[in-house]
Design a protein around this motif. Sequence first.
Motif, PDB file in Angstrom:
ATOM      1  N   SER A  36       0.262   5.921  36.332  1.00 27.92           N
ATOM      2  CA  SER A  36       1.587   5.128  36.376  1.00 27.92           C
ATOM      3  C   SER A  36       1.454   3.854  35.722  1.00 27.92           C
ATOM      4  N   HIS A  37       0.356   3.541  34.785  1.00 24.30           N
ATOM      5  CA  HIS A  37       0.150   2.439  34.150  1.00 24.30           C
ATOM      6  C   HIS A  37       0.868   2.377  33.023  1.00 24.30           C
ATOM      7  N   ARG A  38       1.628   1.466  32.224  1.00 30.14           N
ATOM      8  CA  ARG A  38       2.366   1.499  31.146  1.00 30.14           C
ATOM      9  C   ARG A  38       1.773   2.014  30.041  1.00 30.14           C
ATOM     10  N   LEU A  39       0.593   1.884  30.058  1.00 36.88           N
ATOM     11  CA  LEU A  39      -0.428   2.367  28.749  1.00 36.88           C
ATOM     12  C   LEU A  39      -1.298   3.433  29.011  1.00 36.88           C
ATOM     13  N   ALA A  40      -0.777   4.217  30.262  1.00 40.79           N
ATOM     14  CA  ALA A  40      -1.656   5.300  30.751  1.00 40.79           C
ATOM     15  C   ALA A  40      -1.887   6.400  29.547  1.00 40.79           C
ATOM     16  N   LYS A  41      -1.511   6.341  28.652  1.00 35.92           N
ATOM     17  CA  LYS A  41      -1.710   7.368  27.199  1.00 35.92           C
ATOM     18  C   LYS A  41      -3.347   6.882  26.557  1.00 35.92           C
ATOM     19  N   MET A  42      -3.627   5.702  26.902  1.00 33.09           N
ATOM     20  CA  MET A  42      -4.698   5.143  26.430  1.00 33.09           C
ATOM     21  C   MET A  42      -5.974   5.831  27.167  1.00 33.09           C
TER      22      MET A  42
END
Length: 221
Positions: A36-42
Amino acid sequence: MSRSTLAVSALLEDYLRQNTLREPAPLRELREETASHRLAKMQLAPEQGALLALLLRLIGARRYLEVGTFTGYSSLTAALAMGENGRVVACDASAEFTAVAREHWQRAGVAERVELRLQDALRSLDELLAEGAASTFDCMFIDADKPAYPDYYERGLQLVRQGGLIILDNMLLGGRVAEPAPGEPAGVRVVRALNLSLRDDERVECCLLPVGDGLTILVKR
Ligand SMILES: C[S@@+](CC[C@H](N)C(=O)[O-])C[C@H]1O[C@@H](n2cnc3c(N)ncnc32)[C@H](O)[C@@H]1O
């Protein structure tokens, strides 16, 4: 046998994760929280984590260094894979992202095995060299800002022992390395050039695997 690499669909990726992945509970919890983190794709893909853990066990790694920690998936993977005698040096510039990592190292009972260096990673690597850590690491994992990859790699060659591993993530950049485009980010040009120079670099054995966003695995000669 096969003469080409399979394109992994979302369906097949789901199959892989649900039917073949042995993901320790602390890693699964961290992955679910980071989703659910805004930069989860990292975050590292779990199958990349499984490969990292396997490689660390294969070489009996005890000292692991990483550049790019984010919420802690790769560092926690390494700490768990190496066991209680393992030591992790994690380099990241973000107090916000690594606060999550710290919490999960604590929860998994590995916090005392992890040293976080919270500043620009190149500075941390230079400090490690100045402290006499050359040739003391079994493995270095590079997963941060792309323009600095060549500098991280050169420091890694000094910090990793002979026969040790240097692993670089995002070496395919979603396929952009194969499609030069006007105005593309500097990082894409840097990674494209680095792929070529690693292929010809006599100081290492080299293999790029199309797992996650492309993982290059180097063995220092
Ligand atoms: C792709 S994420 C790392 C993902 C992580 N390996 C994982 O397993 O989830 C990249 C990280 O690199 C860090 N970073 C980017 N540039 C940096 C720099 N110059 N020095 C230190 N950290 C940096 C960011 O703060 C971010 O946490």
